[in-house]
Design a protein around this motif. Structure first.
Motif, PDB file in Angstrom:
ATOM      1  N   ASN A 208       0.797  -1.230   0.000  1.00  0.00           N
ATOM      2  CA  ASN A 208       0.000   0.000   0.000  1.00  0.00           C
ATOM      3  C   ASN A 208       0.826   1.274   0.000  1.00  0.00           C
ATOM      4  N   SER A 209       2.148   1.168   0.087  1.00  0.00           N
ATOM      5  CA  SER A 209       2.937   2.396   0.187  1.00  0.00           C
ATOM      6  C   SER A 209       4.396   2.132  -0.139  1.00  0.00           C
ATOM      7  N   THR A 210       5.098   3.208  -0.430  1.00  0.00           N
ATOM      8  CA  THR A 210       6.549   3.170  -0.603  1.00  0.00           C
ATOM      9  C   THR A 210       7.155   4.289   0.235  1.00  0.00           C
ATOM     10  N   HIS A 211       8.319   4.014   0.822  1.00  0.00           N
ATOM     11  CA  HIS A 211       8.980   4.967   1.701  1.00  0.00           C
ATOM     12  C   HIS A 211      10.465   5.024   1.348  1.00  0.00           C
ATOM     13  N   VAL A 212      11.003   6.229   1.350  1.00  0.00           N
ATOM     14  CA  VAL A 212      12.428   6.419   1.127  1.00  0.00           C
ATOM     15  C   VAL A 212      12.990   7.178   2.316  1.00  0.00           C
ATOM     16  N   VAL A 213      13.934   6.570   3.004  1.00  0.00           N
ATOM     17  CA  VAL A 213      14.637   7.213   4.106  1.00  0.00           C
ATOM     18  C   VAL A 213      16.072   7.464   3.646  1.00  0.00           C
ATOM     19  N   GLU A 214      16.530   8.705   3.770  1.00  0.00           N
ATOM     20  CA  GLU A 214      17.815   9.079   3.200  1.00  0.00           C
ATOM     21  C   GLU A 214      18.666   9.838   4.221  1.00  0.00           C
ATOM     22  N   PRO A 215      19.593   9.180   4.904  1.00  0.00           N
ATOM     23  CA  PRO A 215      20.551   9.907   5.741  1.00  0.00           C
ATOM     24  C   PRO A 215      21.496  10.724   4.849  1.00  0.00           C
ATOM     25  N   ILE A 216      21.795  11.955   5.290  1.00  0.00           N
ATOM     26  CA  ILE A 216      22.647  12.854   4.509  1.00  0.00           C
ATOM     27  C   ILE A 216      23.700  13.447   5.428  1.00  0.00           C
ATOM     28  N   GLY A 217      24.919  13.478   4.960  1.00  0.00           N
ATOM     29  CA  GLY A 217      26.004  14.105   5.695  1.00  0.00           C
ATOM     30  C   GLY A 217      26.878  14.929   4.764  1.00  0.00           C
ATOM     31  N   GLN A 218      27.315  16.087   5.222  1.00  0.00           N
ATOM     32  CA  GLN A 218      28.196  16.968   4.452  1.00  0.00           C
ATOM     33  C   GLN A 218      29.316  17.462   5.359  1.00  0.00           C
ATOM     34  N   ILE A 219      30.463  17.710   4.747  1.00  0.00           N
ATOM     35  CA  ILE A 219      31.549  18.364   5.461  1.00  0.00           C
ATOM     36  C   ILE A 219      32.241  19.314   4.494  1.00  0.00           C
ATOM     37  N   PHE A 220      32.502  20.547   4.957  1.00  0.00           N
ATOM     38  CA  PHE A 220      33.169  21.566   4.169  1.00  0.00           C
ATOM     39  C   PHE A 220      34.364  22.080   4.966  1.00  0.00           C
ATOM     40  N   ALA A 221      35.528  21.947   4.392  1.00  0.00           N
ATOM     41  CA  ALA A 221      36.760  22.412   5.036  1.00  0.00           C
ATOM     42  C   ALA A 221      37.253  23.656   4.312  1.00  0.00           C
ATOM     43  N   ARG A 222      37.537  24.721   5.064  1.00  0.00           N
ATOM     44  CA  ARG A 222      37.993  25.980   4.482  1.00  0.00           C
ATOM     45  C   ARG A 222      38.665  26.811   5.563  1.00  0.00           C
ATOM     46  N   PRO A 223      39.437  27.796   5.184  1.00  0.00           N
ATOM     47  CA  PRO A 223      40.068  28.674   6.172  1.00  0.00           C
ATOM     48  C   PRO A 223      39.043  29.622   6.786  1.00  0.00           C
ATOM     49  N   ASP A 224      39.506  30.441   7.729  1.00  0.00           N
ATOM     50  CA  ASP A 224      38.619  31.420   8.360  1.00  0.00           C
ATOM     51  C   ASP A 224      38.195  32.493   7.363  1.00  0.00           C
ATOM     52  N   GLU A 225      37.044  33.075   7.627  1.00  0.00           N
ATOM     53  CA  GLU A 225      36.561  34.187   6.813  1.00  0.00           C
ATOM     54  C   GLU A 225      37.492  35.385   6.979  1.00  0.00           C
ATOM     55  N   PRO A 226      38.023  35.954   5.896  1.00  0.00           N
ATOM     56  CA  PRO A 226      38.878  37.140   6.020  1.00  0.00           C
ATOM     57  C   PRO A 226      38.127  38.294   6.675  1.00  0.00           C
ATOM     58  N   TYR A 227      38.790  39.023   7.553  1.00  0.00           N
ATOM     59  CA  TYR A 227      38.262  40.208   8.245  1.00  0.00           C
ATOM     60  C   TYR A 227      37.039  39.878   9.095  1.00  0.00           C
ATOM     61  N   HIS A 228      36.913  38.631   9.539  1.00  0.00           N
ATOM     62  CA  HIS A 228      35.719  38.249  10.300  1.00  0.00           C
ATOM     63  C   HIS A 228      35.660  38.946  11.655  1.00  0.00           C
ATOM     64  N   ASP A 229      36.824  39.355  12.185  1.00  0.00           N
ATOM     65  CA  ASP A 229      36.851  39.983  13.505  1.00  0.00           C
ATOM     66  C   ASP A 229      36.991  41.489  13.436  1.00  0.00           C
ATOM     67  N   ARG A 230      36.859  42.075  12.242  1.00  0.00           N
ATOM     68  CA  ARG A 230      36.994  43.521  12.088  1.00  0.00           C
ATOM     69  C   ARG A 230      35.808  44.045  11.284  1.00  0.00           C
ATOM     70  N   LEU A 231      35.326  45.226  11.649  1.00  0.00           N
ATOM     71  CA  LEU A 231      34.251  45.871  10.903  1.00  0.00           C
ATOM     72  C   LEU A 231      34.848  46.759   9.821  1.00  0.00           C
ATOM     73  N   GLY A 232      34.074  47.079   8.860  1.00  0.00           N
ATOM     74  CA  GLY A 232      34.521  47.960   7.789  1.00  0.00           C
ATOM     75  C   GLY A 232      34.042  47.505   6.428  1.00  0.00           C
ATOM     76  N   ILE A 233      34.003  46.172   6.215  1.00  0.00           N
ATOM     77  CA  ILE A 233      33.490  45.666   4.940  1.00  0.00           C
ATOM     78  C   ILE A 233      31.975  45.821   4.925  1.00  0.00           C
TER      79      ILE A 233
END
Length: 787
Positions: free
Chosen positions: A524-549
């Protein structure tokens, strides 16, 4: 069937069917038909259109030399040049050059018009004639009827005791009066001037007379564009007074026209408007101007327009041109003497609460996209809305906004490669927010940014159905600023600053997404269960600790289930997400044999290393209370159901990562059952003081539409602020619509919770097919201030 020829009193049977060429000397029809009855003797083919032939079919063809007449009798059918005549008898008198068709006469013209009559008597050149019991059905479904009709001069037809309507007769009850009709002592149809004039006319609605006019004139049904007065409309407003708008239309050419109108207000005087429109093979444009000398400028009250301003006006234009199948050029510009003239006076096309003036060039080719435009936002506020009346001067000029996206057709290293370029330049004459504010929405001065980025990704399917998608992303920005001294002072007072005239920043990201869809099925039915995982590696945001931009295009941040798996959750280019982050969640979808479907998503985001960009304040505190400012984000989820009978429900929310306290909720439900459609929405957003919202926001909105009968419907909606316990907006109305008549009426009321200011408006519209529209704008009826 036989054909006979009668000469004097002798009758001779000839053949079954006679086919001859027609002579202009013979007649067949009334009014504007072209059907001809042939003269058997003495016709001159030079009088005919080249190659024209006539087919005559009748029981008997009679020549009466004593009366000098030719008659076709019994089941007469005449076809000529695409026209067709059916009658019981058609007689041509060679002495008087008149033709009489009688007995259930029906004429079908080449263009599809149908003419019905008991008797038609016309001259052989169609210039004069008389018709009894006439009924005309045009090809565009308009209907004329009359006790009798006369045609004179070849182009003037007068219907005596005539009736006109654009409503089709009722099939079940042909004698039932149409929804609307116009009865007139005389209806004069001028074929040369293309006008229909009604004299001593009575307008009837559902068979009941509701209006009388000594005379009026409209374009005939065959005319699409004709100069003349258009139907007036009513204007209302407590600050404007009551008014009436009378437009006049100039049909100057098939490709351009002009409409001028005058509106008289009881309080503010006369408003003049003019609109020029021109059409080309590849596009169109219009130009609209309006102006008024106000009699009572003080009526706007405090916080609105300067009460000393008497002369107000605007100039606006819209246009779009298809340069070729890929490129489009256009504009939508507005210039006015003050911020809300167009909205106050309801200038068509320019009355939005926020009007975006722009000039643009757009190109689209497959998956590749190009767009460049210059913009200026015109915030038009109600004249009495003093709390926000100064916002217009603070909106920036965007010179320019540029977007370009390119995706190669072929794969690169087995994956998809995409390039994006974005550029933005702004000039703001006045700052939005300043010293003491929780955020600086906009800075006085100028700024510009150029961004270029590239992304590559490729998907692999591992054994067991696990889908792996690695991705690489690179980005570079060049930013220039030219702040005013007051803006630099505000930045320095706001927090740690590093104000420069130029900034350069880069960001590189390596990411991996893993998805594992698992299918469960039953009878009487169909079901799809989908676990999802992501990882993004990158440096810190430039000027993240200073205002002006500057942050102009990334001020809106909503973290919910729809943005959980975004690589960068900021809404624009001015902010960059930095640091290493993982997103985890599970997605579900189900389909059931009874027609129901279900879907859901639940997950959380984790900041793993580096500086958290959402915990780093900028000029607008965009990450504050977003749910992402902590290492483990708030939980986000959504669930939805939909049924085959129009029932749907969805719920989405954000919940505290430790206590599961509700931070944000959006609920929606809707259903359709027979003639009833209803929906309700509930929204809750917890207070975000650092983001500029000191109080919780909770409101519920409901709306419904009910179709009472085939053509009748009613509708209503309301929005209630649960925090202030204020009905902030409600409206209701009803409508009738069918093929020839549309009527709608709407009443609405709005209330400002902070000031208890109430505004009410009423609008209606009547549309009569072929005649035009009549109605009122939804103008403000009154304002009430509670202390």
């Amino acid at each position: 069937m036989g054909v006979a020829v009668k000469k004097g009193r002798r009758t001779t049977r000839l053949t079954h069917r006679l086919r001859v060429k027609a002579s202009v000397a013979l007649i067949a029809l009334a009014a504007s038909t072209g059907v001809l009855l042939a003269q058997v003797d003495g016709f001159d083919s030079r009088d005919l259109p080249q190659g024209a032939q006539m087919l005559l079919t009748a029981d008997t063809l009679v020549y009466d030399n004593d009366r000098n007449t030719i008659s076709a009798v019994g089941g007469v059918q005449i076809e000529y040049a695409g026209n067709r005549l059916v009658a019981q008898r058609v007689t041509y008198n060679r002495e008087t050059s008149r033709v009489v068709a009688s007995g259930n006469v029906e004429i079908v013209e080449e263009d599809g018009n149908r003419i019905y009559a008991q008797e038609i008597d016309v001259t052989d050149d169609f210039s004069d004639g008389f018709v009894q019991a006439l009924r005309v059905e045009t090809v565009d479904k308009t209907y004329f009827a009359a006790e009798s009709a006369q045609r004179t001069g070849g182009n003037l037809t007068t219907f005596n005791k005539g009736v006109y309507t654009a409503c089709e007769p009722c099939e079940e009850k042909p004698g039932k009066p149409p929804i609307w009709q116009i009865k007139a002592q005389k209806i004069i149809w001028n074929g040369e001037a293309k006008t229909v004039r009604f004299e001593r006319a009575r307008f009837e609605f559902f068979g009941m007379p509701i209006a009388y006019l000594p005379f009026f004139e409209v374009a005939d049904p065959t005319v699409k564009r004709k100069s003349g007065f258009l139907i007036p409309s009513i204007k209302t407003g407590s600050d404007l007074g009551y008014g009436a708008k009378v437009p006049y239309y100039f049909a100057l050419s098939p490709t351009y026209d002009l409409t001028v109108s005058a509106t008289g207000y009881t309080r503010q005087g006369f408003l003049g408007e003019a609109e020029w429109r021109q059409q080309f093979d590849n596009g169109f444009y219009n130009l609209r101007i309006a102006g008024i000398h106000q009699n009572e400028p003080e009526a706007w009250g405090p916080g609105g327009v300067d009460s000393t301003v008497t002369d107000r006006g605007m100039v606006g234009s819209k246009g779009t041109f298809q340069i070729n199948p890929r490129w489009t050029f256009g504009w939508d510009v507005l210039a006015q003497t003050d911020k809300n003239f167009s909205r106050t006076y309801g200038i068509d096309g320019f009355e939005e609460s926020v009007h975006r003036s722009e000039v643009y060039l757009t190109g689209l080719n497959g998956r590749n996209y190009f767009d460049v435009r210059a913009m200026k936002f015109n915030v038009q506020e109600s004249a009495l809305n003093g709390s926000a009346s100064a916002r217009n001067d603070k909106q920036p000029w965007v010179l320019p906004s540029f977007d370009y996206s390119y995706t190669p057709d072929r794969s690169i290293a087995g994956g998809e490669l995409n390039f994006d370029i974005n550029a933005q330049g702004l000039i703001r004459e006045e700052a939005m927010g300043g010293l003491g504010s929780t955020k600086l929405q906009g800075l006085e001065g100028g700024s510009a940014r150029l961004t270029a980025e590239a992304e590559w990704k490729r998907s692999f399917i591992a054994p067991g159905g696990l889908m792996l998608t690695p991705m690489l992303h690179g980005r570079a920005d060049a930013i220039g600023t030219d702040y005013a001294a007051s803006s630099i002072e505000a930045i320095n007072a706001f927090g740690p600053s590093d104000v420069r005239s130029s900034y350069y920043r880069t960001m590189a990201t390596a990411g991996l997404e893993a998805r594992w869809p698992i299918l469960f099925a039953s009878a009487n039915s169909t079901h799809v269960v989908e676990p999802i995982g992501q990882i993004f590696a990158r440096p810190d945001e430039p000027y993240h600790d200073r205002l002006g931009i500057p942050n102009e295009d990334a001020q809106s941040l909503v973290f919910d289930a729809s943005t959980l798996f975004e690589r960068d959750k900021f809404s624009g280019y001015d902010r960059i997400e930095g640091g290493t982050r993982a997103n985890l969640g599970i997605r579900y979808s189900g389909t059931f044999v009874n027609g129901w479907t279900a879907q859901g998503l639940f997950g959380q985001s984790y900041h793993l290393a580096g500086a958290n960009s959402y915990a780093s304040p900028d000029l607008v505190n965009v990450g504050a209370s977003s749910g992402l400012e902590t290492d483990a984000s708030d939980f986000v989820g959504m669930i939805g159901f939909a049924g085959p009978s129009g029932i749907a429900f969805s719920a989405a929310g954000r919940f505290d990562e430790e206590t599961f306290e509700t931070r944000r909720v959006d609920l929606k439900a809707g259903a359709t059952s027979g003639p009833v459609t209803a929906g309700v929405e509930y929204a809750f957003i917890q207070a975000q003081p650092l983001y500029g919202f000191n109080n919780d926001r909770r409101e519920v909105t409901g709306r419904t539409r009910v179709r009472f009968a085939e053509n009748w419907s009613g509708f209503a909606s309301a929005t209630y602020d649960l925090e202030s316990k204020t009905l902030v907006k409600n409206s209701f109305g009803f409508a009738y619509d069918d093929e020839c008549f549309i009527y709608s009426m709407t009443f609405s009321q709005t209330r400002t919770a902070s000031t208890n200011e109430t505004k009410e408006s009423f609008g209606f519209n009547i549309s009569l097919r072929t005649l035009g529209d009549f109605g009122s704008s939804s103008g403000e009826l009154g304002s009430t201030f509670d202390e």
